[in-house]
Design a protein around this motif. Structure first.
Motif, PDB file in Angstrom:
ATOM      1  N   ARG A   1      29.001  33.196  61.103  1.00 15.48           N
ATOM      2  CA  ARG A   1      29.201  34.553  60.610  1.00 15.48           C
ATOM      3  C   ARG A   1      29.031  34.505  59.099  1.00 15.48           C
ATOM      4  O   ARG A   1      29.223  33.469  58.481  1.00 15.48           O
ATOM      5  CB  ARG A   1      30.600  35.055  60.935  1.00 15.48           C
ATOM      6  N   VAL A   2      28.717  35.620  58.518  1.00 11.86           N
ATOM      7  CA  VAL A   2      28.622  35.710  57.065  1.00 11.86           C
ATOM      8  C   VAL A   2      29.817  36.525  56.579  1.00 11.86           C
ATOM      9  O   VAL A   2      29.978  37.683  56.960  1.00 11.86           O
ATOM     10  CB  VAL A   2      27.299  36.362  56.623  1.00 11.86           C
ATOM     11  N   LEU A   3      30.654  35.892  55.770  1.00  9.34           N
ATOM     12  CA  LEU A   3      31.806  36.573  55.199  1.00  9.34           C
ATOM     13  C   LEU A   3      31.390  37.181  53.857  1.00  9.34           C
ATOM     14  O   LEU A   3      30.668  36.554  53.084  1.00  9.34           O
ATOM     15  CB  LEU A   3      32.963  35.601  54.995  1.00  9.34           C
ATOM     16  N   THR A   4      31.869  38.391  53.593  1.00  9.67           N
ATOM     17  CA  THR A   4      31.500  39.091  52.367  1.00  9.67           C
ATOM     18  C   THR A   4      32.737  39.675  51.708  1.00  9.67           C
ATOM     19  O   THR A   4      33.596  40.252  52.385  1.00  9.67           O
ATOM     20  CB  THR A   4      30.505  40.231  52.679  1.00  9.67           C
ATOM     21  N   ALA A   5      32.798  39.526  50.389  1.00 10.46           N
ATOM     22  CA  ALA A   5      33.840  40.177  49.592  1.00 10.46           C
ATOM     23  C   ALA A   5      33.142  41.212  48.707  1.00 10.46           C
ATOM     24  O   ALA A   5      32.140  40.903  48.059  1.00 10.46           O
ATOM     25  CB  ALA A   5      34.580  39.153  48.744  1.00 10.46           C
ATOM     26  N   ARG A   6      33.657  42.418  48.704  1.00 12.69           N
ATOM     27  CA  ARG A   6      33.060  43.509  47.919  1.00 12.69           C
ATOM     28  C   ARG A   6      34.152  44.102  47.032  1.00 12.69           C
ATOM     29  O   ARG A   6      35.212  44.508  47.525  1.00 12.69           O
ATOM     30  CB  ARG A   6      32.503  44.570  48.864  1.00 12.69           C
ATOM     31  N   ILE A   7      33.871  44.140  45.740  1.00 11.24           N
ATOM     32  CA  ILE A   7      34.827  44.661  44.775  1.00 11.24           C
ATOM     33  C   ILE A   7      34.164  45.777  43.974  1.00 11.24           C
ATOM     34  O   ILE A   7      33.018  45.642  43.555  1.00 11.24           O
ATOM     35  CB  ILE A   7      35.325  43.563  43.797  1.00 11.24           C
ATOM     36  N   VAL A   8      34.895  46.874  43.778  1.00  9.41           N
ATOM     37  CA  VAL A   8      34.405  48.007  42.984  1.00  9.41           C
ATOM     38  C   VAL A   8      35.386  48.230  41.834  1.00  9.41           C
ATOM     39  O   VAL A   8      36.592  48.329  42.059  1.00  9.41           O
ATOM     40  CB  VAL A   8      34.307  49.292  43.840  1.00  9.41           C
ATOM     41  N   MET A   9      34.853  48.298  40.609  1.00  8.44           N
ATOM     42  CA  MET A   9      35.667  48.602  39.434  1.00  8.44           C
ATOM     43  C   MET A   9      34.923  49.598  38.561  1.00  8.44           C
ATOM     44  O   MET A   9      33.719  49.783  38.695  1.00  8.44           O
ATOM     45  CB  MET A   9      35.979  47.337  38.638  1.00  8.44           C
ATOM     46  N   VAL A  10      35.662  50.178  37.646  1.00  3.54           N
ATOM     47  CA  VAL A  10      35.106  51.174  36.733  1.00  3.54           C
ATOM     48  C   VAL A  10      34.749  50.484  35.420  1.00  3.54           C
ATOM     49  O   VAL A  10      35.518  49.686  34.895  1.00  3.54           O
ATOM     50  CB  VAL A  10      36.118  52.311  36.508  1.00  3.54           C
ATOM     51  N   LYS A  11      33.575  50.797  34.894  1.00  6.97           N
ATOM     52  CA  LYS A  11      33.078  50.219  33.637  1.00  6.97           C
ATOM     53  C   LYS A  11      34.003  50.600  32.493  1.00  6.97           C
ATOM     54  O   LYS A  11      34.413  51.757  32.368  1.00  6.97           O
ATOM     55  CB  LYS A  11      31.656  50.736  33.379  1.00  6.97           C
TER      56      LYS A  11
ATOM     57  N   ALA B   1      34.430  37.274  43.485  1.00  3.42           N
ATOM     58  CA  ALA B   1      33.959  38.648  43.302  1.00  3.42           C
ATOM     59  C   ALA B   1      34.806  39.368  42.255  1.00  3.42           C
ATOM     60  O   ALA B   1      34.265  40.082  41.399  1.00  3.42           O
ATOM     61  CB  ALA B   1      34.002  39.399  44.629  1.00  3.42           C
ATOM     62  N   TYR B   2      36.106  39.188  42.306  1.00  4.32           N
ATOM     63  CA  TYR B   2      36.984  39.830  41.333  1.00  4.32           C
ATOM     64  C   TYR B   2      36.675  39.354  39.917  1.00  4.32           C
ATOM     65  O   TYR B   2      36.553  40.156  38.986  1.00  4.32           O
ATOM     66  CB  TYR B   2      38.453  39.555  41.683  1.00  4.32           C
ATOM     67  N   GLU B   3      36.554  38.047  39.753  1.00  3.34           N
ATOM     68  CA  GLU B   3      36.271  37.506  38.416  1.00  3.34           C
ATOM     69  C   GLU B   3      34.879  37.921  37.933  1.00  3.34           C
ATOM     70  O   GLU B   3      34.680  38.167  36.742  1.00  3.34           O
ATOM     71  CB  GLU B   3      36.415  35.989  38.419  1.00  3.34           C
ATOM     72  N   ALA B   4      33.915  37.988  38.852  1.00  2.39           N
ATOM     73  CA  ALA B   4      32.558  38.411  38.468  1.00  2.39           C
ATOM     74  C   ALA B   4      32.551  39.854  37.985  1.00  2.39           C
ATOM     75  O   ALA B   4      31.909  40.175  36.977  1.00  2.39           O
ATOM     76  CB  ALA B   4      31.602  38.239  39.649  1.00  2.39           C
ATOM     77  N   ILE B   5      33.245  40.715  38.680  1.00  3.37           N
ATOM     78  CA  ILE B   5      33.248  42.125  38.289  1.00  3.37           C
ATOM     79  C   ILE B   5      34.023  42.328  36.995  1.00  3.37           C
ATOM     80  O   ILE B   5      33.629  43.110  36.134  1.00  3.37           O
ATOM     81  CB  ILE B   5      33.781  43.037  39.423  1.00  3.37           C
ATOM     82  N   ARG B   6      35.111  41.582  36.811  1.00  2.00           N
ATOM     83  CA  ARG B   6      35.869  41.683  35.552  1.00  2.00           C
ATOM     84  C   ARG B   6      35.002  41.268  34.364  1.00  2.00           C
ATOM     85  O   ARG B   6      35.067  41.870  33.303  1.00  2.00           O
ATOM     86  CB  ARG B   6      37.130  40.799  35.596  1.00  2.00           C
ATOM     87  N   GLU B   7      34.207  40.234  34.560  1.00  2.24           N
ATOM     88  CA  GLU B   7      33.321  39.779  33.483  1.00  2.24           C
ATOM     89  C   GLU B   7      32.210  40.788  33.239  1.00  2.24           C
ATOM     90  O   GLU B   7      31.837  41.041  32.093  1.00  2.24           O
ATOM     91  CB  GLU B   7      32.734  38.413  33.847  1.00  2.24           C
ATOM     92  N   SER B   8      31.670  41.368  34.299  1.00  2.00           N
ATOM     93  CA  SER B   8      30.525  42.285  34.180  1.00  2.00           C
ATOM     94  C   SER B   8      30.864  43.619  33.543  1.00  2.00           C
ATOM     95  O   SER B   8      30.020  44.217  32.878  1.00  2.00           O
ATOM     96  CB  SER B   8      29.912  42.543  35.553  1.00  2.00           C
ATOM     97  N   ILE B   9      32.082  44.121  33.747  1.00  2.00           N
ATOM     98  CA  ILE B   9      32.415  45.461  33.248  1.00  2.00           C
ATOM     99  C   ILE B   9      32.885  45.457  31.796  1.00  2.00           C
ATOM    100  O   ILE B   9      33.080  46.523  31.219  1.00  2.00           O
ATOM    101  CB  ILE B   9      33.468  46.163  34.129  1.00  2.00           C
ATOM    102  N   ARG B  10      33.042  44.291  31.213  1.00  2.00           N
ATOM    103  CA  ARG B  10      33.441  44.236  29.805  1.00  2.00           C
ATOM    104  C   ARG B  10      32.355  44.860  28.931  1.00  2.00           C
ATOM    105  O   ARG B  10      31.169  44.816  29.258  1.00  2.00           O
ATOM    106  CB  ARG B  10      33.686  42.791  29.384  1.00  2.00           C
ATOM    107  N   VAL B  11      32.742  45.404  27.809  1.00  2.00           N
ATOM    108  CA  VAL B  11      31.796  46.018  26.880  1.00  2.00           C
ATOM    109  C   VAL B  11      30.832  44.947  26.372  1.00  2.00           C
ATOM    110  O   VAL B  11      31.244  43.880  25.930  1.00  2.00           O
ATOM    111  CB  VAL B  11      32.542  46.680  25.702  1.00  2.00           C
TER     112      VAL B  11
END
Length: 143
Positions: free
Chosen positions: A132-142, A59-69
């Motif tokens: 059970r379903v384990l979930t990771a949720r990450i929030v970052m600023v664009k 999740a961390y790596e996905a969000i870091r990739e997604s918020i890039r310009v």
């Protein structure tokens, strides 16, 4: 050669050692299920910790990739898929609950959630713990 009869002390020691072997067998039979549960429970717990950590990293790596310009959700999702596949995580789901990161303005929050069930990711096939379903949720600023 003449046979020397054994003394009463030697006979008592033989009876005691025979009884002691029986007691040891009973103690082993009583303790074995507890030890087996501890070992398999530890394996299951370590597996769940590894799964949760894998979801967090993906999740961390996905969000870091997604918020890039100039980057979008597909690039982040591909990054998460590569990480989870490398760690042999099964049946995972990557989602972006608040929409496309490419459409977000600079300073807006981007959210990613990565989930996976415990039953298909357990080395013991989920024998001891209900699914059970384990979930990771990450929030970052664009950026």
């Amino acid at each position: 050669m003449s046979h020397i009869p054994s003394s009463p002390i030697v006979q008592r020691r033989r009876r005691f050692s025979t009884k002691r072997r029986g007691v040891a067998a009973v103690e082993f039979a009583v303790c074995l299920p507890v030890l087996v549960l501890l070992v398999f429970g530890s394996i299951e717990a370590a597996s769940f910790i590894f799964l949760k950590q894998s979801l967090n990293v993906a999740a961390y790596e996905a969000i870091r990739e997604s918020i890039r310009v100039g980057s979008d959700n597909a690039a982040g999702e591909n990054r998460a898929i590569n990480i989870l596949s490398a760690r042999n995580v099964n049946d995972f789901v990557v989602s972006f609950p608040n929409g496309e990161a490419l459409d977000a303005d600079r300073g807006d929050e981007v959210v990613v959630e990565v989930s996976a069930p415990t039953s298909t990711n357990s080395p013991l096939a989920g024998q001891f713990v209900a699914n059970r379903v384990l979930t990771a949720r990450i929030v970052m600023v664009k950026e």
